[in-house]
Design a protein around this motif. Structure first.
Motif, PDB file in Angstrom:
ATOM      1  N   LYS A   1       0.647  -1.157  -0.042  1.00  0.00           N
ATOM      2  CA  LYS A   1       0.035  -0.055  -0.089  1.00  0.00           C
ATOM      3  C   LYS A   1       0.733   1.207  -0.010  1.00  0.00           C
ATOM      4  CE  LYS A   1      -3.935  -1.925   2.446  1.00  0.00           C
ATOM      5  NZ  LYS A   1      -4.348  -2.026   3.853  1.00  0.00           N
ATOM      6  N   VAL A   2       1.891   1.338   0.733  1.00  0.00           N
ATOM      7  CA  VAL A   2       2.795   2.570   0.773  1.00  0.00           C
ATOM      8  C   VAL A   2       4.139   2.552  -0.046  1.00  0.00           C
ATOM      9  CG1 VAL A   2       1.980   2.807   3.077  1.00  0.00           C
ATOM     10  CG2 VAL A   2       3.978   1.375   2.666  1.00  0.00           C
ATOM     11  N   ARG A   3       4.414   1.383  -0.767  1.00  0.00           N
ATOM     12  CA  ARG A   3       5.707   1.294  -1.299  1.00  0.00           C
ATOM     13  C   ARG A   3       5.971   2.299  -2.558  1.00  0.00           C
ATOM     14  NH1 ARG A   3       5.510  -1.086  -6.222  1.00  0.00           N
ATOM     15  NH2 ARG A   3       7.707  -1.523  -6.631  1.00  0.00           N
ATOM     16  N   LYS A   4       4.909   2.798  -3.390  1.00  0.00           N
ATOM     17  CA  LYS A   4       4.938   3.664  -4.312  1.00  0.00           C
ATOM     18  C   LYS A   4       5.217   5.125  -3.800  1.00  0.00           C
ATOM     19  CE  LYS A   4       2.673   1.991  -8.322  1.00  0.00           C
ATOM     20  NZ  LYS A   4       1.178   1.889  -8.866  1.00  0.00           N
ATOM     21  N   LYS A   5       4.769   5.313  -2.664  1.00  0.00           N
ATOM     22  CA  LYS A   5       4.922   6.655  -1.831  1.00  0.00           C
ATOM     23  C   LYS A   5       6.417   6.778  -1.603  1.00  0.00           C
ATOM     24  CE  LYS A   5       4.248   7.372   2.536  1.00  0.00           C
ATOM     25  NZ  LYS A   5       3.994   7.475   3.837  1.00  0.00           N
ATOM     26  N   TYR A   6       6.959   5.581  -0.935  1.00  0.00           N
ATOM     27  CA  TYR A   6       8.232   5.779  -0.546  1.00  0.00           C
ATOM     28  C   TYR A   6       9.323   5.651  -1.615  1.00  0.00           C
ATOM     29  CZ  TYR A   6       7.400   5.298   4.575  1.00  0.00           C
ATOM     30  OH  TYR A   6       6.975   5.506   5.826  1.00  0.00           O
ATOM     31  N   ILE A   7       8.969   5.204  -2.616  1.00  0.00           N
ATOM     32  CA  ILE A   7       9.679   5.106  -3.792  1.00  0.00           C
ATOM     33  C   ILE A   7      10.054   6.810  -4.180  1.00  0.00           C
ATOM     34  CG2 ILE A   7      10.392   4.646  -6.203  1.00  0.00           C
ATOM     35  CD1 ILE A   7       9.055   1.667  -5.287  1.00  0.00           C
TER      36      ILE A   7
ATOM     37  N   PHE B   1      15.923  -1.111 -12.171  1.00  0.00           N
ATOM     38  CA  PHE B   1      14.812  -1.048 -11.438  1.00  0.00           C
ATOM     39  C   PHE B   1      13.598  -0.299 -11.964  1.00  0.00           C
ATOM     40  CE2 PHE B   1      11.845   0.358  -7.840  1.00  0.00           C
ATOM     41  CZ  PHE B   1      11.190  -0.960  -7.603  1.00  0.00           C
ATOM     42  N   ASN B   2      12.544  -0.517 -11.949  1.00  0.00           N
ATOM     43  CA  ASN B   2      11.567   0.159 -12.811  1.00  0.00           C
ATOM     44  C   ASN B   2      10.830   1.568 -11.888  1.00  0.00           C
ATOM     45  OD1 ASN B   2       9.687   0.902 -14.908  1.00  0.00           O
ATOM     46  ND2 ASN B   2       8.351  -0.768 -14.357  1.00  0.00           N
ATOM     47  N   PHE B   3      11.543   2.527 -11.720  1.00  0.00           N
ATOM     48  CA  PHE B   3      10.999   3.710 -11.066  1.00  0.00           C
ATOM     49  C   PHE B   3       9.995   4.285 -11.920  1.00  0.00           C
ATOM     50  CE2 PHE B   3      15.537   3.555  -9.539  1.00  0.00           C
ATOM     51  CZ  PHE B   3      15.244   3.338  -8.009  1.00  0.00           C
ATOM     52  N   PRO B   4       9.130   5.002 -11.071  1.00  0.00           N
ATOM     53  CA  PRO B   4       8.082   5.694 -11.752  1.00  0.00           C
ATOM     54  C   PRO B   4       8.818   7.105 -12.639  1.00  0.00           C
ATOM     55  CG  PRO B   4       7.975   6.101  -9.375  1.00  0.00           C
ATOM     56  CD  PRO B   4       8.904   5.019  -9.739  1.00  0.00           C
ATOM     57  N   PRO B   5       8.755   6.828 -13.957  1.00  0.00           N
ATOM     58  CA  PRO B   5       9.259   7.660 -14.768  1.00  0.00           C
ATOM     59  C   PRO B   5       9.477   9.348 -14.703  1.00  0.00           C
ATOM     60  CG  PRO B   5       7.747   6.827 -15.918  1.00  0.00           C
ATOM     61  CD  PRO B   5       7.669   6.187 -14.746  1.00  0.00           C
ATOM     62  N   ILE B   6       8.293   9.759 -14.187  1.00  0.00           N
ATOM     63  CA  ILE B   6       8.080  11.243 -14.200  1.00  0.00           C
ATOM     64  C   ILE B   6       9.119  11.724 -12.934  1.00  0.00           C
ATOM     65  CG2 ILE B   6       6.587  13.337 -13.799  1.00  0.00           C
ATOM     66  CD1 ILE B   6       4.450  11.671 -15.709  1.00  0.00           C
ATOM     67  N   SER B   7       8.687  10.867 -11.670  1.00  0.00           N
ATOM     68  CA  SER B   7       9.465  11.334 -10.597  1.00  0.00           C
ATOM     69  C   SER B   7      10.713  10.977 -10.634  1.00  0.00           C
ATOM     70  CB  SER B   7       8.588  10.342  -9.508  1.00  0.00           C
ATOM     71  OG  SER B   7       7.368  10.470  -9.233  1.00  0.00           O
ATOM     72  N   PHE B   8      11.389  10.034 -11.473  1.00  0.00           N
ATOM     73  CA  PHE B   8      12.572   9.468 -11.539  1.00  0.00           C
ATOM     74  C   PHE B   8      13.181  10.747 -12.421  1.00  0.00           C
ATOM     75  CE2 PHE B   8      16.230   7.843 -13.863  1.00  0.00           C
ATOM     76  CZ  PHE B   8      16.921   7.264 -12.696  1.00  0.00           C
ATOM     77  N   ALA B   9      12.683  11.231 -13.084  1.00  0.00           N
ATOM     78  CA  ALA B   9      13.445  12.369 -14.109  1.00  0.00           C
ATOM     79  C   ALA B   9      13.475  13.741 -13.621  1.00  0.00           C
ATOM     80  CB  ALA B   9      12.528  12.510 -15.366  1.00  0.00           C
ATOM     81  N   LEU B  10      12.424  14.000 -12.846  1.00  0.00           N
ATOM     82  CA  LEU B  10      12.221  15.275 -11.785  1.00  0.00           C
ATOM     83  C   LEU B  10      13.568  15.330 -10.985  1.00  0.00           C
ATOM     84  CD1 LEU B  10       8.560  15.857 -11.887  1.00  0.00           C
ATOM     85  CD2 LEU B  10      10.129  17.059 -12.978  1.00  0.00           C
ATOM     86  N   SER B  11      13.483  13.976 -10.269  1.00  0.00           N
ATOM     87  CA  SER B  11      14.438  13.825  -9.179  1.00  0.00           C
ATOM     88  C   SER B  11      15.820  13.810  -9.542  1.00  0.00           C
ATOM     89  CB  SER B  11      14.149  12.454  -8.265  1.00  0.00           C
ATOM     90  OG  SER B  11      14.693  11.457  -9.068  1.00  0.00           O
ATOM     91  N   ARG B  12      15.993  13.488 -10.765  1.00  0.00           N
ATOM     92  CA  ARG B  12      17.585  13.549 -11.215  1.00  0.00           C
ATOM     93  C   ARG B  12      17.882  15.076 -11.477  1.00  0.00           C
ATOM     94  NH1 ARG B  12      19.475   9.928  -9.041  1.00  0.00           N
ATOM     95  NH2 ARG B  12      17.407  10.195  -7.985  1.00  0.00           N
ATOM     96  N   VAL B  13      16.895  15.959 -12.018  1.00  0.00           N
ATOM     97  CA  VAL B  13      17.081  17.378 -12.309  1.00  0.00           C
ATOM     98  C   VAL B  13      17.319  18.167 -10.708  1.00  0.00           C
ATOM     99  CG1 VAL B  13      15.989  19.481 -12.892  1.00  0.00           C
ATOM    100  CG2 VAL B  13      15.551  17.270 -14.213  1.00  0.00           C
ATOM    101  N   LYS B  14      16.606  17.573  -9.878  1.00  0.00           N
ATOM    102  CA  LYS B  14      16.625  18.381  -8.614  1.00  0.00           C
ATOM    103  C   LYS B  14      18.015  18.079  -8.025  1.00  0.00           C
ATOM    104  CE  LYS B  14      15.678  17.688  -3.541  1.00  0.00           C
ATOM    105  NZ  LYS B  14      15.058  17.298  -2.543  1.00  0.00           N
TER     106      LYS B  14
END
Ligand SMILES: [Zn+2]
Length: 416
Positions: A330-336, A359-372
């Motif tokens: 239930k919470v893993r996506k939020k923590y990822i 690993f299959n990270f959520p693509p939009i969050s992954f891209a934004l986090s790399r920019v940050k």
């Protein structure tokens, strides 16, 4: 402050080692409980009491006199070096003078090898290297401890939790065929605000090791900081410099040192699946209201950093009996998403491991986090940590009212 009148009393199967404390504001009695069967390990010195009250005394700026014997080596290291490291970490503390009736060179000659054990990842990593591995027999663990020195909280409820948790680790120790020494204390009465557990944990546990130095010659402390993240400076986490500071708590009889600095948290987690005992007994959960079963709630941060690591490694199913995997799902996506953006060492290690394993990270969050991270890395503070001078054995470098440098900001390790 005066520490005096060391006494040992026996009641049923429990020994109480107590010390009188004369202080302006601290309780007048410090005590440890040790099962009577381990009294042959207990030393007759005041070293344990000195370590137990050192930081509370430094907080108040109270000099310490011991009416009894302490290790000369310990005294020298505390006066010359250790206090310097501690007040660089916790700048509100003040260096204090330590005197004793006797500065002893006594060597108790104990050969035991001791480590604390909680059933968590750091503990099992120590077992992996110092119990299961094929190493010279004199380096192998002979004893474990499970201490109540503040990690379970400060109330009577905390003491109940200590006893409940002990039953769990005692069952594991039986499977490991290692004795586990249950040590209770009233440390919580001495450590108030400004001396939180994470800021003072190493010296509290080292005090217990020194209590047992009649039979214990080595004390290894599982340290969660990889070598390249160690530092001496302002921090909420005493473990940030364990590998540097812990040897300074050694005596003529006992060698204290940190272990596990070789590994990242991910690497320690990946040691576990090869140890079948961990599949049903691993205990990483920090949700204080969760008493289980299963052992781990599956929903707190610590559970999730562990479970996501195991999931990336393809080992999640091995741990289905000791984690609530329904709660995890239930919470893993939020923590990822949270870990992708965090700058904490453990999160960055985890994400880097996921990238390495595709690993299959959520693509939009992954891209934004790399920019940050790219932008923040451009502005990362690479200045050295400021240092203060000291006056060696001859007291007291930090005076009342001394202001901290504005550049001396609290630092948690970040990955280079
Ligand atoms: Zn949990």
């Amino acid at each position: 402050m005066i520490i005096s009148n060391r006494q040992v009393t026996l009641e049923n199967d429990l020994a109480t080692i107590s010390f009188n404390i004369e202080s302006e504001s601290l309780p007048n009695k410090l005590w440890f409980n040790v099962p009577a069967e381990y009294m042959d390990l207990v030393a007759d010195s005041y070293d344990a009491a000195l370590l137990a009250v050192l930081l509370p005394a430094m907080k108040r700026g109270e000099d310490i006199h011991i009416e009894g014997a302490i290790s000369g080596k310990l005294w020298h290291n505390l006066m010359l070096s250790y206090q310097l490291i501690v007040y660089q970490m916790l700048p509100a503390l003040k260096k204090v003078n330590i005197t004793a009736s006797t500065l002893s060179d006594k060597n108790y000659g104990g050969s035991g090898v001791l480590a604390g054990f909680s059933g968590g990842i750091d503990s099992y990593s120590v077992l992996h290297d110092y119990h299961f591995e094929d190493i010279p027999s004199h380096l192998k663990l002979t004893h474990l401890t499970f201490n109540n020195v503040g990690s379970h909280g400060k109330t009577k409820e905390a003491e109940k939790l200590f006893h409940i948790r002990y039953e769990r680790v005692n069952a594991i120790a039986k499977q490991l065929d290692l004795p586990i020494i249950k040590v209770n204390s009233n440390f919580f009465e001495f450590y108030g605000s400004g001396l939180r557990f994470n800021s003072t944990d190493t010296i509290r546990n080292a005090a217990v090791a020194l209590l047992l130095q009649n039979g214990i010659g080595s004390f290894m402390c599982a340290s969660s900081y990889p070598y390249d993240t160690l530092f001496v400076g302002k921090s909420k986490f005493m473990a940030c410099c364990d590998a540097i500071s812990l040897p300074l708590l050694s005596t003529e009889s006992l060698e204290a040192f940190a272990v596990g600095n070789e590994y990242t948290r991910v690497e320690k987690t990946l040691q576990l699946p090869s140890l079948p005992i961990t599949h049903s007994t691993l205990d990483v959960c920090t949700e204080i209201k969760h008493l289980g079963p299963p052992i781990n709630c599956g929903a707190c941060r610590k559970c999730n950093i562990t479970l996501i690591t195991l999931e990336i490694a393809g080992k999640l199913d091995d741990y289905s009996s000791c984690f609530d995997l329904k709660a995890y799902k239930k919470v893993r996506k939020k923590y990822i998403r949270q870990f992708l953006f965090e700058r904490r060492t453990t999160s960055i290690e985890l994400v880097n491991f996921g990238i390495q394993e595709k690993f299959n990270f959520p693509p939009i969050s992954f891209a934004l986090s790399r920019v940050k991270h790219f932008i923040m890395d451009l502005f990362k503070d690479r200045r050295l940590i400021p240092r203060r001078g000291d006056e060696g054995l001859h007291i007291r470098p930090q005076r009342d009212g001394q202001k901290e440098s504005s550049s001396d900001t609290e630092k948690e390790p970040v990955m280079a």
